[in-house]
Design a protein around this motif. Structure first.
Motif, mmCIF file in Angstrom:
data_model
loop_
_atom_site.group_PDB
_atom_site.id
_atom_site.type_symbol
_atom_site.label_atom_id
_atom_site.label_comp_id
_atom_site.label_asym_id
_atom_site.label_seq_id
_atom_site.Cartn_x
_atom_site.Cartn_y
_atom_site.Cartn_z
ATOM 1 N N UNK A 161 0.808 -1.222 0.000
ATOM 2 C CA UNK A 161 0.000 0.000 0.000
ATOM 3 C C UNK A 161 0.841 1.272 0.000
ATOM 4 N N UNK A 162 2.117 1.171 0.287
ATOM 5 C CA UNK A 162 2.949 2.369 0.352
ATOM 6 C C UNK A 162 3.193 2.944 -1.039
ATOM 7 N N UNK A 163 3.358 4.248 -1.092
ATOM 8 C CA UNK A 163 3.614 4.950 -2.355
ATOM 9 C C UNK A 163 5.105 4.897 -2.677
ATOM 10 N N UNK A 164 5.426 4.399 -3.869
ATOM 11 C CA UNK A 164 6.833 4.339 -4.272
ATOM 12 C C UNK A 164 7.413 5.738 -4.444
ATOM 13 N N UNK A 165 6.576 6.688 -4.811
ATOM 14 C CA UNK A 165 7.069 8.056 -4.954
ATOM 15 C C UNK A 165 7.503 8.611 -3.597
ATOM 16 N N UNK A 166 6.686 8.356 -2.555
ATOM 17 C CA UNK A 166 7.042 8.837 -1.213
ATOM 18 C C UNK A 166 8.265 8.101 -0.676
ATOM 19 N N UNK A 167 8.338 6.798 -0.962
ATOM 20 C CA UNK A 167 9.516 6.046 -0.523
ATOM 21 C C UNK A 167 10.776 6.541 -1.235
ATOM 22 N N UNK A 168 10.650 6.884 -2.520
ATOM 23 C CA UNK A 168 11.788 7.407 -3.262
ATOM 24 C C UNK A 168 12.253 8.733 -2.685
ATOM 25 N N UNK A 169 11.297 9.591 -2.294
ATOM 26 C CA UNK A 169 11.660 10.873 -1.693
ATOM 27 C C UNK A 169 12.387 10.658 -0.373
ATOM 28 N N UNK A 170 11.933 9.691 0.408
ATOM 29 C CA UNK A 170 12.623 9.399 1.680
ATOM 30 C C UNK A 170 14.008 8.827 1.426
ATOM 31 N N UNK A 171 14.114 7.932 0.442
ATOM 32 C CA UNK A 171 15.420 7.342 0.143
ATOM 33 C C UNK A 171 16.403 8.401 -0.321
ATOM 34 N N UNK A 172 15.919 9.380 -1.098
ATOM 35 C CA UNK A 172 16.797 10.457 -1.553
ATOM 36 C C UNK A 172 17.281 11.321 -0.397
ATOM 37 N N UNK A 173 16.505 11.344 0.687
ATOM 38 C CA UNK A 173 16.943 12.107 1.874
ATOM 39 C C UNK A 173 17.814 11.279 2.807
ATOM 40 N N UNK A 174 18.151 10.039 2.405
ATOM 41 C CA UNK A 174 19.056 9.224 3.199
ATOM 42 C C UNK A 174 18.403 8.190 4.083
ATOM 43 N N UNK A 175 17.104 7.906 3.913
ATOM 44 C CA UNK A 175 16.406 6.915 4.724
ATOM 45 C C UNK A 175 16.753 5.527 4.190
ATOM 46 N N UNK A 176 17.547 4.764 4.956
ATOM 47 C CA UNK A 176 17.960 3.430 4.520
ATOM 48 C C UNK A 176 16.784 2.471 4.463
ATOM 49 N N UNK A 177 15.822 2.622 5.398
ATOM 50 C CA UNK A 177 14.650 1.751 5.392
ATOM 51 C C UNK A 177 13.808 1.946 4.151
ATOM 52 N N UNK A 178 13.644 3.192 3.723
ATOM 53 C CA UNK A 178 12.869 3.453 2.506
ATOM 54 C C UNK A 178 13.571 2.867 1.286
ATOM 55 N N UNK A 179 14.898 2.966 1.255
ATOM 56 C CA UNK A 179 15.644 2.378 0.131
ATOM 57 C C UNK A 179 15.478 0.863 0.116
ATOM 58 N N UNK A 180 15.498 0.235 1.313
ATOM 59 C CA UNK A 180 15.287 -1.210 1.388
ATOM 60 C C UNK A 180 13.882 -1.580 0.925
#
Length: 465
Positions: A56-75
């Motif tokens: 259910x999570x948005x890949x766009x929001x996860x990508x934004x978090x990963x770009x800010x350095x969130x390792x969990x979002x990148x995983x």
């Protein structure tokens, strides 16, 4: 887990004698079994919540978090790349812990209550699994899917790696069974494209009132550029304002001054033979300079073609997004459209492409076509036959099909299978079309209204008249 699973597990177990009531507190096996059931229920909750969060999570929001350095979002982004393997691993893990907890619960209650423990284990485990392992974790996950997806992605990635061989075997078995039913899966295909996901989200947002119609049309217009060709929005050659290069310079200058267009194609002999494109500013600058240097008589000998630009031709099948990039790279806004035989079909400008995104662009020299889209007292709209179906759909939020024709007149001709005469009325696709005017073989004016707005008193039918 279902009651049938519990009964199946219980059927394989022997029915021991119930334990004496006083010895329950001193039997470590019972407490270890109960503790194992609690752990297995927690693992089931983890798998259920992880499945909901990651899907259910948005890949766009996860990508934004990963770009800010969130390792969990990148995983989370990495683990959801192969959704089939992810879902297979989660379902495998969830079913294993559910069946194991059901078996342990059946053994525990049977030891405590005897043969009546099977029914009690079924009842208790159904309630526990339903509340604590399904509804509760999934509800929590859906409230903040990106947060939970970032937290559960690392352990889920480990579980996916461990269970990957088993999931691969299961995947092969499933695909083999699907082949028997004539269904084949595509390893590289997605059920929905990114464009379809965005379009669906915009449709939901518009229906709920969160997205305005103008915003929806703008975003959908930008998404559709790659799926639409130049021929769909070009100005047809019959409507192109052109200049005969053999005319005297005074006549050409007068035509340029009277025209509302800045760029005009110049032809010689026949209209198909375009030899240049005349820019009004270039012409006026050259005429002004010649008259200053030579005098008024310079206009009689002025060579108009000396200031005309070479024509730029494009195929009619060019996608709009590609053509827009070509305009930007060439630093030009004007192109003539030709078919596969090199025959002139029309012209297209950068403004035409931008209008597919932002809507009609008008200035003080343009006739605002949207002014005609005002219903009459009877609910009819007076429409120019050359108006495109796409523009009409966007303006009035209609859904007329544009697969077989680009213009309203073309749609009527296609459906009627003839060139109608003024006064003829047709009803198709849920709308009533009345031909108002025709010039030679072109339908120039129509009156249209939805059939739903026709009152029974009018006696209109949905059949062609």
């Amino acid at each position: 887990m279902t009651p049938l699973t519990l009964l199946a597990a219980a059927a394989t177990a022997q029915t021991p004698e119930p334990v004496a009531e006083g010895s329950l507190s001193f039997d470590p096996t019972l407490w270890l079994t109960a503790g194992a059931i609690v752990v297995l229920l927690a693992l089931s909750a983890f798998f259920s919540g992880s499945e909901t969060a990651l899907t259910a999570s948005s890949r766009a929001k996860l990508r934004a978090r990963a770009d800010r350095g969130d390792a969990g979002a990148k995983a989370a982004l990495d683990v959801t790349e192969d959704s089939e393997r992810l879902i297979g691993s989660i379902l495998l893990g969830n079913n294993v812990v559910n069946i194991l907890s059901a078996s342990l619960a059946t053994a525990l209650f049977t030891k405590m209550l005897g043969s009546g423990g099977v029914a009690m284990a079924t009842l208790v485990m159904t309630v526990l699994v339903l509340i604590f392992s399904e509804v509760l974790p999934k509800t929590y996950a859906i409230l903040a899917p990106e947060d939970m997806a970032s937290r559960v992605a690392p352990p889920i990635r480990l579980v996916t790696s461990i269970l990957s061989p088993i999931v691969s075997v299961v995947r092969l078995l499933v695909r083999g069974i699907l082949v028997l039913f004539g269904k084949r899966t595509d390893d590289d295909g997605n059920v929905f494209s990114v464009q379809e996901e965005i379009a669906g989200a915009l449709a939901i947002g518009h229906s709920s009132g969160a997205v305005q119609k103008e915003e929806r049309d703008l975003l959908l217009g930008a998404l559709d550029l790659g799926d639409r060709a130049v021929e769909e929005i070009m100005l047809h050659r019959s409507r192109i304002e052109m200049i005969d290069g053999d005319l005297p310079p005074q006549d050409i200058l007068e035509m340029v001054l009277k025209s509302s267009h800045t760029r005009l194609p110049v032809y010689r002999g026949e209209r198909e033979n375009v030899i240049g494109v005349l820019h009004a500013k270039d012409l006026l600058r050259a005429v002004s300079r010649a008259m200053r240097e030579i005098g008024p008589e310079a206009l009689d000998k002025f060579d108009v073609l000396s200031v005309a630009m070479p024509p730029y031709f494009v195929p009619d099948t060019t996608p709009l997004d590609e053509q827009m990039r070509e305009f930007l790279s060439r630093h030009t806004h004007f192109a003539l459209v030709v078919d596969e035989y090199g025959s002139l079909r029309g012209l297209i400008t950068l403004e035409d492409i931008l209008e597919e995104i932002v809507g009609e662009i008008t200035d003080e020299h343009d006739i605002d076509a949207m002014q005609s889209l005002v219903p009459s007292d009877t609910g009819d709209y007076s429409i120019d036959g050359a108006m495109t179906i796409r523009d009409l759909n966007r303006a009035l939020d209609w859904n007329l099909p544009d697969e077989e024709a680009n213009t309203i007149a073309g749609l009527v001709i296609h459906m009627a299978q003839s060139i109608p005469t003024p006064g003829q009325v047709f009803s198709f696709h849920g709308y009533r079309f009345e031909v108002v005017a025709r010039r030679e073989n072109r339908v120039t004016r129509l009156r249209i209204r939805p059939l739903a707005e026709l009152s029974p008193a009018n006696g209109e039918s949905s059949e062609d008249q």
